[in-house]
Each structure stands twice: as C-alpha cells, then as structure tokens.
Enzyme design. Structure first.
Site, PDB file in Angstrom:
ATOM      1  N   LYS A  25       0.837  -1.199   0.000  1.00  0.00           N
ATOM      2  CA  LYS A  25       0.000   0.000   0.000  1.00  0.00           C
ATOM      3  C   LYS A  25       0.873   1.251   0.000  1.00  0.00           C
ATOM      4  O   LYS A  25       0.669   2.156  -0.829  1.00  0.00           O
ATOM      5  CB  LYS A  25      -0.911  -0.017   1.232  1.00  0.00           C
ATOM      6  CG  LYS A  25      -1.942   1.120   1.248  1.00  0.00           C
ATOM      7  CD  LYS A  25      -2.602   1.300   2.618  1.00  0.00           C
ATOM      8  CE  LYS A  25      -3.625   0.237   2.946  1.00  0.00           C
ATOM      9  NZ  LYS A  25      -4.972   0.554   2.406  1.00  0.00           N
ATOM     10  N   ARG A  96      -3.199   2.853   8.811  1.00  0.00           N
ATOM     11  CA  ARG A  96      -3.499   1.543   8.198  1.00  0.00           C
ATOM     12  C   ARG A  96      -2.244   0.694   8.086  1.00  0.00           C
ATOM     13  O   ARG A  96      -1.156   1.209   7.873  1.00  0.00           O
ATOM     14  CB  ARG A  96      -4.034   1.736   6.774  1.00  0.00           C
ATOM     15  CG  ARG A  96      -5.362   2.409   6.676  1.00  0.00           C
ATOM     16  CD  ARG A  96      -5.663   2.692   5.199  1.00  0.00           C
ATOM     17  NE  ARG A  96      -6.551   3.831   5.061  1.00  0.00           N
ATOM     18  CZ  ARG A  96      -7.850   3.729   4.783  1.00  0.00           C
ATOM     19  NH1 ARG A  96      -8.387   2.553   4.604  1.00  0.00           N
ATOM     20  NH2 ARG A  96      -8.598   4.807   4.683  1.00  0.00           N
ATOM     21  N   GLY A 105      -7.823  -7.347   4.923  1.00  0.00           N
ATOM     22  CA  GLY A 105      -8.649  -7.491   6.116  1.00  0.00           C
ATOM     23  C   GLY A 105      -7.986  -8.211   7.264  1.00  0.00           C
ATOM     24  O   GLY A 105      -8.574  -8.399   8.321  1.00  0.00           O
ATOM     25  N   MET A 107      -5.158  -7.400   8.936  1.00  0.00           N
ATOM     26  CA  MET A 107      -4.597  -6.551   9.976  1.00  0.00           C
ATOM     27  C   MET A 107      -5.499  -5.352  10.205  1.00  0.00           C
ATOM     28  O   MET A 107      -6.553  -5.240   9.603  1.00  0.00           O
ATOM     29  CB  MET A 107      -3.183  -6.157   9.599  1.00  0.00           C
ATOM     30  CG  MET A 107      -2.240  -7.351   9.777  1.00  0.00           C
ATOM     31  SD  MET A 107      -0.614  -6.987   9.152  1.00  0.00           S
ATOM     32  CE  MET A 107      -0.955  -6.519   7.489  1.00  0.00           C
ATOM     33  N   ARG A 368      -3.613  -1.421  -6.182  1.00  0.00           N
ATOM     34  CA  ARG A 368      -2.774  -2.624  -6.034  1.00  0.00           C
ATOM     35  C   ARG A 368      -3.132  -3.569  -7.160  1.00  0.00           C
ATOM     36  O   ARG A 368      -4.183  -3.422  -7.806  1.00  0.00           O
ATOM     37  CB  ARG A 368      -3.013  -3.284  -4.678  1.00  0.00           C
ATOM     38  CG  ARG A 368      -4.432  -3.705  -4.450  1.00  0.00           C
ATOM     39  CD  ARG A 368      -4.618  -4.278  -3.047  1.00  0.00           C
ATOM     40  NE  ARG A 368      -6.044  -4.504  -2.810  1.00  0.00           N
ATOM     41  CZ  ARG A 368      -6.559  -4.797  -1.629  1.00  0.00           C
ATOM     42  NH1 ARG A 368      -5.781  -4.899  -0.567  1.00  0.00           N
ATOM     43  NH2 ARG A 368      -7.846  -5.006  -1.483  1.00  0.00           N
ATOM     44  N   HIS A 482     -15.919  -9.450   1.412  1.00  0.00           N
ATOM     45  CA  HIS A 482     -14.853 -10.301   1.950  1.00  0.00           C
ATOM     46  C   HIS A 482     -14.917 -11.708   1.375  1.00  0.00           C
ATOM     47  O   HIS A 482     -13.920 -12.257   0.899  1.00  0.00           O
ATOM     48  CB  HIS A 482     -14.970 -10.342   3.483  1.00  0.00           C
ATOM     49  CG  HIS A 482     -13.921 -11.174   4.136  1.00  0.00           C
ATOM     50  ND1 HIS A 482     -14.135 -12.466   4.535  1.00  0.00           N
ATOM     51  CD2 HIS A 482     -12.628 -10.886   4.438  1.00  0.00           C
ATOM     52  CE1 HIS A 482     -13.028 -12.941   5.068  1.00  0.00           C
ATOM     53  NE2 HIS A 482     -12.097 -12.006   5.025  1.00  0.00           N
ATOM     54  N   SER A 790      15.700 -40.711 -11.859  1.00  0.00           N
ATOM     55  CA  SER A 790      14.381 -40.133 -11.632  1.00  0.00           C
ATOM     56  C   SER A 790      14.153 -40.119 -10.129  1.00  0.00           C
ATOM     57  O   SER A 790      14.135 -41.169  -9.486  1.00  0.00           O
ATOM     58  CB  SER A 790      13.319 -40.979 -12.341  1.00  0.00           C
ATOM     59  OG  SER A 790      12.053 -40.416 -12.123  1.00  0.00           O
ATOM     60  N   CYS A 857       9.831 -37.789 -10.306  1.00  0.00           N
ATOM     61  CA  CYS A 857       8.557 -38.429 -10.606  1.00  0.00           C
ATOM     62  C   CYS A 857       7.691 -38.622  -9.372  1.00  0.00           C
ATOM     63  O   CYS A 857       6.647 -39.238  -9.432  1.00  0.00           O
ATOM     64  CB  CYS A 857       8.762 -39.747 -11.344  1.00  0.00           C
ATOM     65  SG  CYS A 857       9.527 -41.028 -10.345  1.00  0.00           S
ATOM     66  N   TYR A 877      13.677 -32.849 -16.485  1.00  0.00           N
ATOM     67  CA  TYR A 877      12.233 -33.011 -16.626  1.00  0.00           C
ATOM     68  C   TYR A 877      11.562 -33.194 -15.268  1.00  0.00           C
ATOM     69  O   TYR A 877      12.229 -33.505 -14.281  1.00  0.00           O
ATOM     70  CB  TYR A 877      11.886 -34.190 -17.545  1.00  0.00           C
ATOM     71  CG  TYR A 877      12.195 -35.557 -16.982  1.00  0.00           C
ATOM     72  CD1 TYR A 877      11.255 -36.248 -16.205  1.00  0.00           C
ATOM     73  CD2 TYR A 877      13.415 -36.178 -17.229  1.00  0.00           C
ATOM     74  CE1 TYR A 877      11.541 -37.499 -15.693  1.00  0.00           C
ATOM     75  CE2 TYR A 877      13.706 -37.425 -16.721  1.00  0.00           C
ATOM     76  CZ  TYR A 877      12.768 -38.093 -15.950  1.00  0.00           C
ATOM     77  OH  TYR A 877      13.037 -39.316 -15.439  1.00  0.00           O
TER      78      TYR A 877
END
Lengths: 897, 897
Positions: A25, A96, A105, A107, A368, A482, A790, A857, A877
C-alpha cells in the site's frame, strides 16, 4: 536509517519498487503521488520498524520515531492548511497496515484519528456538519476500542460489543439504518461507547498524539494476531516480513450526498474481460463497501444495466433506484476512468483501486494488483501479451501457478444443470462448482469432509475455516465483499449476496423459497452463474479453453524443462497427451498386475516354492504384460516411456481374508494352508523398508528378466508396425550402486538374447529411481552406471524425515498446527533435507556423467514451488499425474530464470 | 615401470616396506635376503601386473614381462649354477601367490616347475635319486592339473581326481603310505596322471617356459577364485589389491632323510608365551606339513617332551619314535634358532617361519607376522612393550581389535568340567569354549544355529562354513594345520588332530570310545585344553586377566575419546563400570516401563481418552521412574548419565492377544472392546517411521514433563545424599529443529518449576539423538539449540538405506552372498552413506556450536572399524553395550592418529 517516507502533492520519497520496506500500500501510494494522481498526503513507517517493535518494544520505537513523525505531520499540515490536534481547523488521520504482500482485512486500521470531545465540536462547525463530525467520532472510538484495546465479541454467536450497542439503539429508536441516527443519537452513542470502554477498565485518550501512537503500535501488533498468522501460513508469507504503517490525511466519503467511496477494477476480476468495473456507496466511508453491510451500486452504466436485467427491474426504475456513478456524478466518473487507464498503463496489470469522493473532489486511497480468478488471470496476461504491453517473461510473472488449478476445476454436468432448478441465485462471485454439506460457522467446517460455508457475511476471523470449505454462500455483500475476494484468492467457488436467504444461526438452518435447510444437508453452488442447488450435483472435468491453450503453448516455448506424465495404462497415456505431456516419466508396472487376467499368474508366481515354479508363472504373465506395453507405446508414438520394474512388496498381491485365501487355494489347486503360510511368511514389520523394489529383482532375477522381455519385445513389435519408441527401463529403490549394476546386467543380458532371437534391435535406456537417501549420497557412483535418474520424492521424503506416509496422520496435523513444520512435506518438497539430497545427487551425478538425464517423478513433480526448486537445480524433466500437467507446464515456464 | 623384483644371495631389489607392490611374502623374502638370511633366490612379479592381467588379459602381460622374466631367470641360473630347461643340470622353480595381507591357502601354488619327460631323467641322475625326481614330476603334473587346468573333485564327497588315482594304486599295491611307492610305481602314476589330463581334453606341456607362463597366469587368476573372494569378504580385503607372484628356486625337503621341511613360531601363537616352537617333517615338501596329512614332529625338545607326556609315552620311546629337530639335527636347529631371533628382533613381532632343509642345508622360504589368538596377541604386545622393544603406539599397531573379543569369550563352568569326562582329546589348537550340533560338511553348517564342524581335515573350500560354525574338531593335522590356523584367525575354538575319532562321511557320523555320534547331536569343545565333551555344557563369561587389564589401562591413557555404556538399569550400570565405562551414553527409559510395576500405569496412560486421564496415569509412573533413575545415578556417582526420553510407539506396550487384552480390561475396569479399539487405533503400517520418539513428546507433552520431572527430582535427591551427578536429557528421533525446540521448552519449563519447588538446582544438559537423515542434514540448526548430539546409527542406517532391520533378513543375506554389500550395515557402519551423514552433521554441528558434545550410541559404537571412523571425524565419545566396552576402549586407542 530512514524510517518514515513522505508522500502527497505529486511528490513522494518512496516508489512502487520499495514494497519490501514500505509495504504494498505505502509503495503504491508513493508511486501514485509521483505520477500525479490525487492521493491524500501522508507518510509510511517502514516494515523494519515493525520488526524493531517486536524485538525491542514500545519505548524504543517511540524514541526513534518521535522527531520524524512530528516533522512529517507538520509537512502534511502545511499542504492541507489544517492542524492535527486543533479544534479550529482540525486535521484528521487514518492509520493503516500495509504488508509487502496484500493480506486483505487481516490486519487493523484506525480512522478519524485526532478527534476528541473538543475537536469534534470544532470539526462539526468547520464542516458545517455536526452529524458528520459525531459520526466520525463514534467511528474513531469504536475502532480504537476494537483495534487498540481489543474489545472483542463475547462468543461467536454474539456480535461486536459496539455493534451491539448500535443495534440496541436502532431497536429503541425504531430505525432501520445507520443513516437514520440524528446528531443527538450519535452523541448518546459516543457516551455509551466511552462507558463500554471504561467498564472494561480502559479509557479513550483525549490527547490526539496518544491516539496516534497507540494506533501505530496496534497496527504493528496486528501483524502477529491470530488470523494474520493463519493467513500467512496458508499463503506462505514469512512471519519475519512485518507490516508497514500508513498514516494518511482523512478524506470523507461520508460528508454528504456529494461524497462517497468505492472500489474498482481496471478489468473484470472474475472473467478477465477488459472493461472498467466496480462498486460505490454515496455518503459512506470505505470500510462500508468492503464490509458488505450496505449493498453498493455499480460504477459503470453498463454494469448497472446488467444488474437491472438480472434482477428483472425495468430500466427507468433502475436508473432511479440504482444509478451508476457514471450516471450520478459523470465528471467524477470521467476523472476516475482516466486515472484507472493511467494506472493500468503504468503498472501493466489489472489494478484494484480504492477511492473516496469528498464534496465532489476525487481522491485515490489505494491501488494494487487486483486479485482475480484463475480464468481472469490467464485472460488478462494473454490480452496484455497480445497487445504487446508485456513480453513473454512478464506473462509468467503475472501467472500464479497455484491458481491455474481453478481452470482445471470441475464444472457441473450440463444434463444435471438442465434437470435441476436453482433454489436461489446470488452474484457469481468466484467461479467453479462446489458440492458440500451446509455449515454455518467457520470453526465447524472441519466437521464435514466437504462443506459449504453459509454466512450472512464472512469476516477475516473465518479465514481458517474458509480454507477448508468447498465454497461459500453469503446473504449480503457484493463482488468485492470479503467472501468474494477471499474465494477468488483461494480459487474456491463463491455465490455472494443471495439476499432471499434467511439465516438462523441459533437453529443452524436457513430458509429460502419456503423451504428450510439445516446443517449437514447437501448443497451445490455454481460460482460461474451464481446458482444454488439443493443436493449433490454430478460434476465433470473442465475443458482447456483458448486463452489457456495459448498460455500453455507459450509456456512450452519459454520453458527448458520437459513435462512428463506418471501413467500406467494406454488410457492414462491418452489423458497425458491431451494435457500436453512430452513423454511418460513413470509407468508403474505393478498396477497392471492387479488386473483380473494378471493377478492369478502373479499369485501363482508368489506362491511358487522355487525358481522353476516362478518362471512357469512368469511365462504366463509375459504375453499379458507385453500387450500392456504395446498399448502404451502405441499411444506415446515418438515419445519416451519410462517403465519402472516391479516395486511393491509381494504380499500386496495376495488376498488377506481367510475366505479369499481359500478361494485362491481352490483356484490354484493347492492347500489353503499353503496360501496362509505364504501370507504369514511375507508379512513384514515395516513393509515400506522391506523386501521390495530392486531387492525383489535381485533376489528373484527371473522377475526382472520377464519384465525386460515384455518391454523390449513390445518395443520391437510396435517398431515393426512403424511406431517410433524409446523405452527407458527404470530400476526402483536402488541404495547401492552394486544393486543397480546387477539389475542392469540382467537387463542387458536379456535384451541381448532378444536381439539375437529377433534379429533386430531397438534403442533403450537403463536408469534408476533415486528415492533412498543413500542413493542420493552415492549418486556419483550410481551415475557412472545409469543412463538417467528419476527422483522418487515420495519415498525419499518418507526416509529423509523418517515418516511413514500411511501413519503420519497421527502427528503431522498437530505438527502443522504447532508450526513445527511449515508445510506438509508430502505436498511441498522440503528444501532443507530432501532438497539438499536432490541438489547433492544432481551435482554428483552430473559430475560423474554430464549426459545423465535427471528428473523427478514423485508427487512433487506437479507442485509449482517444488518444480521451481528442481528447475533451479537444473533438472531435465518433471513427471506428474496427467491432470497436473498443465500446472507443471506453466510452473516450468515460470521457473525459467 | 618395474614389474619384477629380484632377491637372493644376500641381495634384493625390494624390501619389507613394499608389501603393497610385492605382497607380504615377496616383501619379506626380499627383506630376509637383505639381512643375510639364506633364501632360495628368485623374484617377485608385482601386484600391479595382476590388475593388468585382470584388465588386459594374457597376451598383454606376457609381452610386458617376457624380457625381464628371462633376465631374472638368467640371474638365478648364474647364482645357482644350474639351467632352467636343461636336462643335464636342471634348475626348477616354485610359483606362489602372495597378497598384501596373508590369505593362507586361499590362492594357488605350483612346485617343481621345469620338469618334463626328459628333464626328470636328468634330475634323477644329477641328484642320484630317480625316485625323488619322479615323485617331484608327479607332484608337478598333479599341481598343474589342479591349479592351471582346474581339474576339481566331482562332488563334495569325492576327493581330488589325482588323489583318487593315488588311493586306488595304494589299494592295488596294498601299501599304506606315499613313501612306499617305488620309482616304477611313480612312473606308472605319471602315466595315469597324464591320461587323466588328456581325457579331460587338455595336455601337460613339455616346454618348461610354457609351464612357467601358465603357472604365473594361474596364480593371477586364483586371486578371483571363489574361496579367495569369500575370504576377502570375511576379512574385509578389497578385491582391487591383487596378488603378486613369487618365482623361486626349488629346494627339496623331500630329497632324503637329511632333508625336511617345517613351520615355526618365534613365540607361542595360542598363549603368547615367549618360547620358540614349531613342527617339521623329514623327507617332505612344505605342503605336507600344512595339509595335515602326516602328523609332524616338534622342533624343540621341550615341546616333544610335552607331547610324550600328553600321550603317555615314556621318554625313551618318545625320543626314538618322535625326536625333535633339536635332537635330530642339532646344527640345523641352532642355525634356525639364531635366524628366528634375528627375525623377531628385526620385525619386533612374533614371526611365523617356513623352512626347508635340503641335504643338511637350511633355507628360509617365508617369514610373516604370525597369526595368533587374542590372548597371545595381548601377551606378546605387552611383553614387547615391557621389554621396551616397542612403544605405546606400536602396542596398538599389534592389536587386532576384532580379536579382543576372544578374550571376552565364554569358558566352560568349572563345575561342569569337573563332572564331565571328555569323550576324547585332541590338540588345544585355538582356545575358548564352543557348544553346537555336529555337522560334517562346511556347506551344511548353516542348517544349525550353532554347529560344530567335524572333519578329517579342513580345506580352504570350507572357509565359508567355518565362518558360521562355533568351532572345529579335526581328526588329522597339528597346531599349524588349516583348521588350527583358520580358527585362531577367526577367533573360534578348535580341537585338532583328535586321532582316535573315526569319521564316516557317508553315514554322517563319527565313532569314538565305542560310541557313535550322528549329525545334529550336541558337542562341547574346549579349545584351551583340547577336550571334547558330549552334550551341551554350560559356559560362563571370561575374566579380564592381568595382561589384558594393563593393555586396557594403557588404552585409556593413549586414547582421547571417551567410552560410555548403553545401560538401562543399575545392574547394567555396575557391569558397565566393571568393564571401564566412563559414563552412560544411552539409558533407554522404555525398558523400565515393561517392568511389572510400571506396565499397568503405562497402559492406563495409553488407554486414557484425554490429557487429564494421561496425567493421572503418569502421576503413578512418576515415583517409580524416579526410583529407577536414583538407582542408576547412585551407581554412576560422578559420571555423566544420558537419558533418552520415551522412544517406541505406544502400541508396543499393549497386549496383542485377545486373552491378554481381556485381562487388561478387567484389570483397569474398562470394556474389553476399549482395549481392542485402542490396539487397532495404534496399529501402524510402518511403526519404525510412525508415531514414536519426540513425536510422542510433542503430541503428548505430559509424557515429556513426567520423565523430565522423574530425572531431575532423582538427581536432586541423590545430590542431597552427596552423590555428584550430571543428567543429560536426550530427545529422540528429531528430524526438524522445531521439534527439538518445543521439547526443550517443555523440559526447561518443567525443570524451572522443580527448581522453584525444591529451592535447589542441579546441572543438566539437553541434547538430541541424530538418527534421522534430515537431522543430520540440518545439524547446524539443531546444534544451535542442543547441548549434545548422540548419533543413533541403528535407525540412521535403517532410514539411510531404507532397510527395516526386522525385515532385512529376507534379502540381506543374499545381498552379502552376491557381494552387493560388502558388510551388513547394521554391524559395520556404512562409510559411503551413513558415514557421510555422520561427518556432515559433525562438521555442521561443531561449526554452529564448537562446544557441542558429539557421540555415537548405536550398536556401531562397539564395532572397532566404526569406532575408528568416528574417531577420525573427531567424535567426543562412543557408547556401546557393557560387554563391548573393553573392545571399544582398545579401538579408541588404536584409532588415535
């Protein structure tokens, strides 16, 4: 050290890049101010000060900040031409929180700081609006009591004690809404509020500076409140970050009818569509919108018209009853529209704005990066990419891999939807299909395996239960309430503002359309349409849509790590291909043995008393297994297929009830006692660490020979049919190089025999699983013999931690609760232990054989943060279940440095 | 590169220090030659050439060696004045193996090389002894067939095919001994031997050079023969070392009655007494003594007189029938005596010599460090130390820690010996008491848990079975026979040359004193007296004798690593102190809970449904456990005691049969179903990796609190009684530092409570086991919280290998047999995997906290090579079972660099 950063009046000491120090913020307020957007002036106290407060306490913090706080307030006073603590020309502040990462919400906030019994009168006179002044004062006392003094509700079925006073006064006065309170009512309310505080042994400070200091420290403390701690655990945010504190000039949306407040998104946060949207309330403070207590209006006309259509309200009535901001205050709307354009172009991402209009003057309170659904996330990123606003790398910076899962969420079957009437409809606040049992309190969600949380509205205290629920249904609140915001953040389904529902918390039931639904009954929510159905509707898997497809293709182009599938059958193989697998990284042969035609010879093999007997039974299995492999090879034409030799202990294949054992004996024409004896003989104290994996192949080489033969004969057969195939034979559970060497020798001898018999050859590789700590530590020795590694991180995690996955439920939940472990190591790859083994083994393996192919894997192969970890090491991979492949593809692209 | 080293004529190119290159035999032949001892000239081909042969094969080796072999043979020819391959003046050679470490009888030898159909006639003429020449020739062909061509017995009940021919001829001719064959008989035998070879498709080469090359290569090959591979596995000798080849001029003990051969020890190899001793045969080749086929005479008169006394033979008859070398050839004896003195002074250790007398000329064929019993080893080392021949460090160089175990071997109870008459007597070839079931074939030893191997004579093929037997009883052979040498080497009991026994292999029985004993019957051998008893006699533990005591005290002075005991009771503690423990490194509290008075409240605790119920039951356990600790603290006055908190899973404490469960329910006045349910509830798939260790203490903190209280209250109580004590509280099964931190917090809080209550304090430490791979990897974090680390290498081995110790018997024996593993990792600490974790954890732990105390308390703490390993890392202590303490004390001294 600089602990306070000023912003306002088109200037700022901070910038958007300083999120770590100023919080999200604070950094964005500075940035907005810099680029000329009207922001109420103020300053940010850094996150470092929060840490210092936690370590050294109040006195230290005050002594460090005192001088700078004064000088910064002075700077604001000069710009605003008002004075903090002055009754004649009062300047008020908000205080804030603002962490590095948004924790909406979680804090605390205190507004209207700087009022007292004297100044409230001054403010009323100055603004020529005593009612507004007293409303602001009662809000300050309420928030101060709540946040600084911590006066909480008595129990979960009670409301906030201040709210209780308000509700009682409404009852006494026979009024319905807060706006009906007169100035005198509010004065009386202030007296009652002060009494509540005094009754609890506290007092409300009349000194504005004391208010300021206490509020700042309360925000620091709120970093460690329970709901914030839980939220961080869920979101993986470190406790050490701390929050910044933003002290900012108050502007008033609740001054009169030319004032208001709202939140807006530069694009649609549910679908990603590129249109400006949002909600607002006239004569209200910001908190009123988010809290969902009053249902807000729409910002654009387009949205308002749609609202009317949805609620069957004729357009002319709608225009009166629910005008949009665009219609109500067109100049303000125009300015806001231009600001949102500026912000999106500046940040190159969808923004979530908060604004306040004070007597016709627009102020931006926050911008934001907007939270969004997975679908919106993909669409927005691809739209920005296609419009050349961002490049390939930036696309993946905008992709939260965890949220990709939402796109693979099930949806309700079309037929089921056609047959069922919704019992009610609400806002489609977060998409997806959710089925579960009704529950009314967040801390009771865990009573049911699948629960739908039904609330009038949700609040930050509910966060833990919400995390466990399948979806949320709320009576009040809009798209930015909310419940809606949290649902989109968590990738859960939410239907919000379903106002026709009447909830009775005490009876734990709700009524809609004349019918009552009690806790425990099943409900189905369609978050994409806002429909609510009774009962449990069938779901189907989601399709991959166009934007998502493009994103996946872009991921494949960007990534330099391949995504394979764990697949044991031709069906699995086809699914894997559909989701974009580039090969099979793990084909578990034992699953095949459980099939009806194979279990009998398998059992015959296990019950044989000598090598000959075993070989006779294996000869029956050979053609069956060969067919299995042919099916998989055909499906995977041209792609590598890694086949793991028999892994589980043999007792898993034998029946364990007396009846089944007798049946088997009859079937094989042997004595029942023989089966029982073998079951007893094969019983192990710790089967996980017993006679399994290559220990089987090394004690019964005939099994390895049969499996090798099935693989290679199948490969030759499909090759003759024109299919290109690269079988990779994988030896499981190697802990010592000699184990591998012996298995490899058997495999190579068998292959040479087949090549001679068939007078042809195929390419193949022979490699191993690294799933035992000792294998990781001796990887250099094993690598000199193996073509590939693997990592089986499931077993490796079990052994590195000494946790049996089957038994860990007895203590693992408690360990997570007590914060002994940050994550379940079977879900998120452990960095410190298992991770070190992975990187050690990788380094040693590649040093011994640079051409060694290295992959993973275990189930972590489909978990984004684990993929990032192995990608950073340099793995070639990852292999995961077919349904995780899209997530893995994105994660590999995102992991690219 | 130099591949051949010459020796002879008081010169040598090699020396005793070059054992790695020349093997033990070759290096010592060179050394002897250098210091002026008469050694038949010859040369040694290096061990490097053996490796080269294994890698590159025959042609490469021949091409490299050809020139040097010729020139070295030429050098020998010049010294001896004879020619290799000449019929007029023939020079013959022996070709023998010789590894870095002595592997007696494991590899092959060919004697009399250089004879053929023509040269045999020349040798007969030259030596004026055709019978000797033909006997030498038949031996050459026999050994060539055996060693180079590999003509082995048809099955284990058959003899060598050449020996079969000899036996048949004896039968035909009606003669009893080899010496009764005439020259013509031997010529006929040669024809039959050659036919045997031709029938098998081979031929005996007439070219002496071909004989030479084939013999050299056969010796190289014999390095990899089965029995050599098995022997190396038992002795821990790496396969990579290879053998050298010694080519040496033949000298003949079998020329006539003024010739002979023998072996001798500079001190007694059974007791260590300092007197020269040995055995010899007149008119024989060296092999005849070792093979044990003819029973040899004694070298010194002293020994011969004793022999007569033991066999009840009057001295005048003894002097005729069995004269000693000292009596028979006094000049030779004097020379030999002087040589053995020279050699012992030179090597500063007891020597094992081989000599040959050829027509009155003494030749030394070999000297090596003599194998000896544990008792002799200790006495010899201490005698040499006391005589100042060697220093402290050299004492421990002469101590083989494994052999110390023999000194702790049980002996028969005096009363049992007094009551029982031996069924026969033999030579006391290797001391100790052995009890087991009779078995006649080495490969059948494993049929019985405890077996006594009864043989006419043993041979190198029997080595594996001998390793499994309790002891050996042989009919033929003396103190230097194969059975006797192997027994002393292995620390097993042996009674050799018990000639009154008649063995019937086919019937698997033996007869002595008119009574027949069959396979499976029990036998007791007293290797210290040579007595054999029927049945199973009771044994008692050995006492620590004076020399051994002095050695242990010397060890404590030399060592800088402490030896603690694993002890769970005051009795254990007393035993530990008796054996010299300096503290308790592991006191397992759970063993206490199984005692009659504690199991009931323990079960009550487990069956409790809530914390209160558990606390009530724990309150009953507290005083009982406190008493346990008081007893241990009193015993260990002044020494540290490390107490491990509850470790095993709770289900181990509950009864598992229906009857016992019902009994328990009755006892606790609860429903039987409740017990059954809890047993079911606590059942785990892999209890080793389940809810145990600190996972218990972290889920049920009340257990940790009770145990801490018991420990600290006990410590305070004994401290008040004037006893000094340092309790060290050890948290088991930590894998993550937070687990330890939480336990430590509970422990510290409890201790502070007690200190406040009792108004006094005691010193204490809080540390942890390192027994989970992840704990080792994160040791730096754990060390910052812990006072000490104790490595639990039992569990660490289980998890690092992924082996359940309870189940590994299904594959571990096969792994050892197939050489996949060199050692059972539960016996000998694995270097590559577990060892790396130990050294990693040590380094990380000490870096984080230099004062950290580090020890090991798994069973490896009493295993010498493992002790050496942890001592090299830098560990502060080892902890082992009380009976292993003497071994550990010596091992720590030996480990000092």
């Amino acid at each position: 050290m600089k602990y306070i950063y000023y912003f306002g009046n088109k200037e700022a000491e901070g910038s958007a890049k300083m999120k770590d120090l100023l919080g999200g913020k604070g950094a964005n307020l500075a940035e907005m101010s810099k680029i000329g957007i009207p922001v109420p002036p103020g300053f940010t106290i850094t996150t470092e000060m929060c840490e210092l407060y936690n370590q050294k306490g109040k006195d230290e913090v005050i002594s460090i900040l005192k001088k700078d706080l004064k000088s910064n307030i002075k700077r604001v006073e000069e710009i605003m031409g008002k004075q903090f603590g002055s009754a004649e020309n009062p300047l008020l502040f908000s205080v804030r929180s603002g962490a590095r990462k948004s924790m909406p919400g979680m804090m605390d906030t205190v507004l209207n700081l700087g009022l007292n019994d004297e100044i409230v009168e001054g403010l009323g006179a100055k603004m020529n609006n005593p009612r507004f002044a007293w409303d602001s004062y009662r809000r300050l006392i309420q928030m101060y009591g709540d946040v600084v003094l911590g006066l909480k509700p008595a129990d979960k079925e009670s409301v906030n004690p201040f709210e209780e006073i308000i509700e009682k006064m409404k009852e006494q006065l026979g009024i319905k809404s807060d706006v009906d309170f007169t100035t005198d009512d509010l004065k009386f309310m202030v007296r009652l509020f002060k009494k509540l505080i005094t009754d609890q042994g506290y007092s409300f400070p009349q000194d504005p500076w004391e208010q300021m200091w206490e509020a700042i420290l309360a925000v620091f403390r709120s970093w460690m409140n329970e709901r914030a701690v839980i939220y961080r655990r869920i979101e993986g945010i470190p406790d050490a970050w701390g929050t910044a504190v933003n002290v900012q000039t108050m502007v008033y949306g609740n001054l009169n009818e030319r004032s208001g407040t709202g939140v807006a998104f530069t694009r649609n946060s549910a679908t990603g569509e590129n249109f400006f949207n949002g909600e607002f309330l006239i004569n209200a403070q910001g908190e009123d919108v988010v809290a969902g207590i009053r249902t807000p209006g729409q910002i654009t006309k387009k949205e308002a018209v749609e609202w009317g259509r949805r609620n069957n309200i004729p357009e002319e009535i709608r225009q009166k009853k629910n005008p949009s901001l665009e219609e109500l205050l067109p100049d303000i709307y125009k300015e806001l529209y231009s600001i949102q354009e500026t912000l999106e172009n500046h940040y190159k991402d969808m923004q979530d704005l908060e604004f306040t209009i004070e007597e016709g003057k627009l102020w931006l309170l926050q911008t934001r990066t907007g939270k969004r659904t997975g679908e919106a996330m993909v669409k927005i990123a691809m739209d920005l990419y296609r419009s050349k606003a961002i490049n390939e790398r930036e696309v993946f910076e905008r992709i939260d891999v965890e949220k990709i899962e939402e796109l693979l969420h099930p949806v309700f079957e079309g037929q089921a939807l056609a047959k069922n009437e919704p019992i009610t409809k609400g806002l489609p606040a977060a998409p997806g299909a959710a089925v579960g049992q009704i529950v009314f309190f967040a801390d009771e969600v865990s009573k049911y395996e699948k629960a739908i949380l039904v609330r009038l509205e949700t609040s930050p205290e509910d966060i833990e239960g919400m995390n466990l629920a399948q979806g949320f249904l709320t009576v009040r609140g809009g798209m930015t309430s909310h419940a809606a915001v949290v649902a989109r953040g968590m990738g859960k389904c939410c239907v919000a503002g379903a106002g026709s529902i009447v909830v009775d918390y005490k009876k734990r039931s709700f009524t809609v359309g004349g019918k009552t639904y009690v806790e425990g009954e099943w409900l189905s929510l369609d978050g994409s349409t806002g429909s609510v159905y009774e009962g449990s509707l069938p779901t189907i898997d989601a399709d991959i849509r166009e934007d998502f497809k493009e994103l996946l293709e872009l991921a494949d182009r960007v990534s330099n790590i391949k995504v394979y599938a764990n697949a044991d059958s031709p069906t699995d193989a086809h699914t894997a291909l559909k989701f974009g697998a580039k090969g099979i990284g793990l084909c578990r042969t034992e699953h095949m043995f459980f099939e009806a035609d194979k279990i009998k010879p398998m059992r015959e093999m296990i019950l044989a008393s000598d090598t000959e007997g075993r070989e006779r039974a294996l000869a029956k299995l050979l053609p069956l297994q060969r067919e299995d492999f042919k099916g998989i090879f055909r499906a995977m034409n041209g792609l590598p297929v890694t086949i793991r030799l028999l892994d589980p202990p043999l007792h898993e294949f034998l029946p364990h009830t007396k009846e089944k054992q007798e049946e088997l004996a009859l079937n094989l024409q042997i004595k029942a006692g023989q089966v029982r004896e073998m079951v007893e003989h094969l019983k192990e104290a710790n089967p996980m660490l017993g006679h399994r994996g290559c220990r089987l192949g090394n004690t019964y080489p005939e099994i390895t020979r049969m499996q090798t033969r099935a693989i290679i004969e199948a490969a030759i057969s499909v090759k003759e049919a024109g299919i290109s195939i690269l079988p990779e034979i994988m030896v499981p559970l190697v802990g010592e190089v000699e184990e591998f060497r012996l298995q490899k020798q058997i495999i190579l001898e068998t292959i040479e025999d087949i090549f001679r018999e068939k007078k042809t050859t195929v390419d193949y590789k022979v490699g191993t699983m690294i799933e035992i700590p000792r294998a990781a530590l001796t990887a250099h020795k094993i690598a000199s013999e193996a073509d590939f590694f693997s990592f089986g991180t499931n077993d490796l995690t079990q052994m590195t931690f000494g946790y049996s996955r089957d038994d860990a439920n007895t203590f693992l939940p408690i360990y997570l609760e007590k914060n002994i472990l940050k994550n379940d190591p079977f879900q998120v790859l452990d960095r410190d232990g298992v991770g070190e083994l992975l990187s050690t083994a990788y380094t040693r393996g590649k040093e011994a054989k640079p051409a060694l192919e290295v992959g993973i894997c275990g189930e972590h192969g489909g978990e984004p943060s684990s993929i990032k970890f192995v990608a950073d090491i340099g793995f070639d991979y990852v292999s995961c279940s077919p349904y995780r492949i899209p997530i893995a593809r994105i994660a590999t692209a995102k992991a690219k440095k």
